[in-house]
Design a protein around this motif. Sequence first.
Motif, PDB file in Angstrom:
ATOM      1  N   LYS A  21       0.797  -1.224   0.000  1.00  0.00           N
ATOM      2  CA  LYS A  21       0.000   0.000   0.000  1.00  0.00           C
ATOM      3  C   LYS A  21       0.834   1.280   0.000  1.00  0.00           C
ATOM      4  O   LYS A  21       0.314   2.355  -0.236  1.00  0.00           O
ATOM      5  N   GLY A  22       2.105   1.167   0.289  1.00  0.00           N
ATOM      6  CA  GLY A  22       2.970   2.341   0.162  1.00  0.00           C
ATOM      7  C   GLY A  22       2.973   3.283   1.348  1.00  0.00           C
ATOM      8  O   GLY A  22       3.673   4.275   1.342  1.00  0.00           O
ATOM      9  N   ASN A  23       2.210   3.001   2.376  1.00  0.00           N
ATOM     10  CA  ASN A  23       2.249   3.873   3.543  1.00  0.00           C
ATOM     11  C   ASN A  23       3.203   3.307   4.581  1.00  0.00           C
ATOM     12  O   ASN A  23       3.520   2.142   4.562  1.00  0.00           O
ATOM     13  N   GLY A  26       3.104   4.308  11.596  1.00  0.00           N
ATOM     14  CA  GLY A  26       4.050   4.719  12.616  1.00  0.00           C
ATOM     15  C   GLY A  26       4.765   5.996  12.261  1.00  0.00           C
ATOM     16  O   GLY A  26       5.472   6.565  13.067  1.00  0.00           O
ATOM     17  N   PHE A  27       4.594   6.452  11.046  1.00  0.00           N
ATOM     18  CA  PHE A  27       5.193   7.725  10.653  1.00  0.00           C
ATOM     19  C   PHE A  27       4.071   8.735  10.595  1.00  0.00           C
ATOM     20  O   PHE A  27       3.144   8.604   9.814  1.00  0.00           O
ATOM     21  N   TYR A  28       4.118   9.691  11.471  1.00  0.00           N
ATOM     22  CA  TYR A  28       2.996  10.610  11.591  1.00  0.00           C
ATOM     23  C   TYR A  28       3.078  11.738  10.577  1.00  0.00           C
ATOM     24  O   TYR A  28       4.127  12.319  10.373  1.00  0.00           O
ATOM     25  N   ASP A  31       4.806  15.034  11.190  1.00  0.00           N
ATOM     26  CA  ASP A  31       6.273  15.075  11.269  1.00  0.00           C
ATOM     27  C   ASP A  31       6.892  15.482   9.943  1.00  0.00           C
ATOM     28  O   ASP A  31       8.024  15.921   9.903  1.00  0.00           O
ATOM     29  N   ILE A  32       6.157  15.304   8.866  1.00  0.00           N
ATOM     30  CA  ILE A  32       6.775  15.454   7.552  1.00  0.00           C
ATOM     31  C   ILE A  32       7.351  16.850   7.285  1.00  0.00           C
ATOM     32  O   ILE A  32       8.512  16.958   6.931  1.00  0.00           O
ATOM     33  N   PRO A  33       6.583  17.921   7.515  1.00  0.00           N
ATOM     34  CA  PRO A  33       7.145  19.239   7.199  1.00  0.00           C
ATOM     35  C   PRO A  33       8.424  19.531   7.990  1.00  0.00           C
ATOM     36  O   PRO A  33       9.386  20.040   7.434  1.00  0.00           O
ATOM     37  N   THR A  34       8.434  19.142   9.271  1.00  0.00           N
ATOM     38  CA  THR A  34       9.620  19.373  10.088  1.00  0.00           C
ATOM     39  C   THR A  34      10.832  18.678   9.471  1.00  0.00           C
ATOM     40  O   THR A  34      11.915  19.229   9.384  1.00  0.00           O
ATOM     41  N   TYR A  35      10.582  17.447   9.035  1.00  0.00           N
ATOM     42  CA  TYR A  35      11.675  16.664   8.495  1.00  0.00           C
ATOM     43  C   TYR A  35      12.163  17.247   7.176  1.00  0.00           C
ATOM     44  O   TYR A  35      13.342  17.385   6.933  1.00  0.00           O
ATOM     45  N   PHE A  36      11.199  17.611   6.338  1.00  0.00           N
ATOM     46  CA  PHE A  36      11.561  18.113   5.024  1.00  0.00           C
ATOM     47  C   PHE A  36      12.316  19.432   5.058  1.00  0.00           C
ATOM     48  O   PHE A  36      12.987  19.773   4.105  1.00  0.00           O
ATOM     49  N   VAL A  37      12.202  20.179   6.146  1.00  0.00           N
ATOM     50  CA  VAL A  37      12.948  21.427   6.264  1.00  0.00           C
ATOM     51  C   VAL A  37      14.414  21.185   5.926  1.00  0.00           C
ATOM     52  O   VAL A  37      15.055  21.994   5.277  1.00  0.00           O
ATOM     53  N   TYR A  54       8.660  13.561  -9.539  1.00  0.00           N
ATOM     54  CA  TYR A  54       9.571  14.269  -8.623  1.00  0.00           C
ATOM     55  C   TYR A  54       9.170  14.094  -7.150  1.00  0.00           C
ATOM     56  O   TYR A  54      10.019  14.074  -6.279  1.00  0.00           O
ATOM     57  N   GLY A  55       7.840  13.955  -6.914  1.00  0.00           N
ATOM     58  CA  GLY A  55       7.366  13.823  -5.536  1.00  0.00           C
ATOM     59  C   GLY A  55       7.896  12.585  -4.822  1.00  0.00           C
ATOM     60  O   GLY A  55       7.878  12.516  -3.608  1.00  0.00           O
ATOM     61  N   LEU A  56       8.368  11.606  -5.587  1.00  0.00           N
ATOM     62  CA  LEU A  56       8.894  10.379  -4.983  1.00  0.00           C
ATOM     63  C   LEU A  56      10.365  10.513  -4.620  1.00  0.00           C
ATOM     64  O   LEU A  56      10.920   9.655  -3.949  1.00  0.00           O
ATOM     65  N   LEU A  57      10.984  11.573  -5.131  1.00  0.00           N
ATOM     66  CA  LEU A  57      12.427  11.699  -4.924  1.00  0.00           C
ATOM     67  C   LEU A  57      12.720  12.453  -3.639  1.00  0.00           C
ATOM     68  O   LEU A  57      12.879  13.662  -3.642  1.00  0.00           O
ATOM     69  N   ASN A  58      12.736  11.720  -2.546  1.00  0.00           N
ATOM     70  CA  ASN A  58      13.196  12.335  -1.301  1.00  0.00           C
ATOM     71  C   ASN A  58      14.290  11.451  -0.718  1.00  0.00           C
ATOM     72  O   ASN A  58      14.552  10.353  -1.203  1.00  0.00           O
ATOM     73  N   SER A  59      14.912  11.956   0.315  1.00  0.00           N
ATOM     74  CA  SER A  59      16.080  11.250   0.848  1.00  0.00           C
ATOM     75  C   SER A  59      15.758   9.842   1.297  1.00  0.00           C
ATOM     76  O   SER A  59      16.536   8.922   1.064  1.00  0.00           O
ATOM     77  N   SER A  60      14.606   9.653   1.958  1.00  0.00           N
ATOM     78  CA  SER A  60      14.364   8.305   2.468  1.00  0.00           C
ATOM     79  C   SER A  60      14.064   7.324   1.341  1.00  0.00           C
ATOM     80  O   SER A  60      14.477   6.178   1.403  1.00  0.00           O
ATOM     81  N   ASN A  61      13.368   7.755   0.296  1.00  0.00           N
ATOM     82  CA  ASN A  61      13.165   6.852  -0.837  1.00  0.00           C
ATOM     83  C   ASN A  61      14.493   6.516  -1.513  1.00  0.00           C
ATOM     84  O   ASN A  61      14.720   5.384  -1.932  1.00  0.00           O
ATOM     85  N   LEU A  62      15.367   7.495  -1.633  1.00  0.00           N
ATOM     86  CA  LEU A  62      16.640   7.252  -2.314  1.00  0.00           C
ATOM     87  C   LEU A  62      17.591   6.420  -1.463  1.00  0.00           C
ATOM     88  O   LEU A  62      18.468   5.743  -1.996  1.00  0.00           O
ATOM     89  N   VAL A 116      12.025   1.899   5.632  1.00  0.00           N
ATOM     90  CA  VAL A 116      10.809   2.691   5.835  1.00  0.00           C
ATOM     91  C   VAL A 116      10.985   3.601   7.048  1.00  0.00           C
ATOM     92  O   VAL A 116      11.744   3.298   7.970  1.00  0.00           O
ATOM     93  N   ASN A 117      10.272   4.709   7.022  1.00  0.00           N
ATOM     94  CA  ASN A 117      10.360   5.666   8.129  1.00  0.00           C
ATOM     95  C   ASN A 117       9.737   5.096   9.392  1.00  0.00           C
ATOM     96  O   ASN A 117       8.694   4.444   9.339  1.00  0.00           O
ATOM     97  N   TRP A 118      10.352   5.374  10.483  1.00  0.00           N
ATOM     98  CA  TRP A 118       9.767   5.026  11.773  1.00  0.00           C
ATOM     99  C   TRP A 118      10.256   6.038  12.808  1.00  0.00           C
ATOM    100  O   TRP A 118      11.452   6.325  12.879  1.00  0.00           O
TER     101      TRP A 118
END
Length: 212
Positions: A21-23, A26-28, A31-37, A54-62, A116-118
């Motif tokens: 499902k791609g989610n 446990g990752f709230y 938290d995302i905006p704080t992390y993406f800063v 492009y939306g898939l290209l973030n550090s954790s996916n890479l 995966v993020n946790w």
Amino acid sequence: MSQIKVTLLFLAVLNTVLGYKGNSPGFYMHDIPTYFVNDDIYNLVSSTQLTPDYGLLNSSNLLGKATRTLNADILQPDIVGYQKIPYSDENVSFKEGLIMIKESCQALGVVATKYVNWAKGSPKVNNSQPGYRCEYPIFTYAEKDLHHYSEDVVTSFLIQVELCAKESTYTTNFFFVSSKPGRLLSKPLNEGCAYSLFAPIKRLPFPENMEG
Ligand SMILES: *[C@@H]1O[C@H](CO)[C@@H](O)[C@H](O)[C@H]1NC(C)=O
Ligand SMILES: *[C@@H]1O[C@H](CO)[C@@H](O)[C@H](O)[C@H]1NC(C)=O
Ligand SMILES: *[C@@H]1O[C@H](CO)[C@@H](O)[C@H](O)[C@H]1NC(C)=O
């Protein structure tokens, strides 16, 4: 098609086939905006938007792609996750306690490993579904005490992810780097490129083993 597009397409197809499902439970979301800063890579792709994905290209996916490209899981089987760490000229303002944990899912005898993020302290991740069994070594080996893994920043086998926006596409490169104890690395400076640095989290031996 670029290599990254082919990879992302392959992953999308694989995920559909496996019913993933791609989610990341446990990752709230908050938290995302704080992390993406502090995710220079995500910031670079957001501001350039060169490819539809492009939306898939973030550090954790890479990071997942980096570990596969570098054979990190084979070279360092005791690694149970990674932690994004700052370069010397960065402030640590991303979500504290957010780590990327190793996930190995098996369906029809095929094992797919990714990260995966946790967020520490949040409910355990479990992406298992009927016919699709996922395991998380960080939970398996630290069942009794979730702190039973190294919190020290490891100085070898750090993974550096490079993403460059060149003409109409993105290119990625992955490197193992080392640092000196207590000293942070300086961020490479290359026009049109962004970087992320990850330190491995290693499994510790059980206390029983250490006593014996
Ligand atoms: C990276 O993107 C994926 C979606 O592809 C998302 O699930 C994940 O939460 C993002 N990473 C971070 C650190 O937010
Ligand atoms: C880091 O944070 C401090 C205090 O908030 C600030 O003075 C400094 O300019 C920041 N450094 C960078 C590189 O953002
Ligand atoms: C994960 O979820 C699956 C299916 O819902 C379940 O059978 C399994 O026991 C769960 N694993 C853990 C460790 O909770």
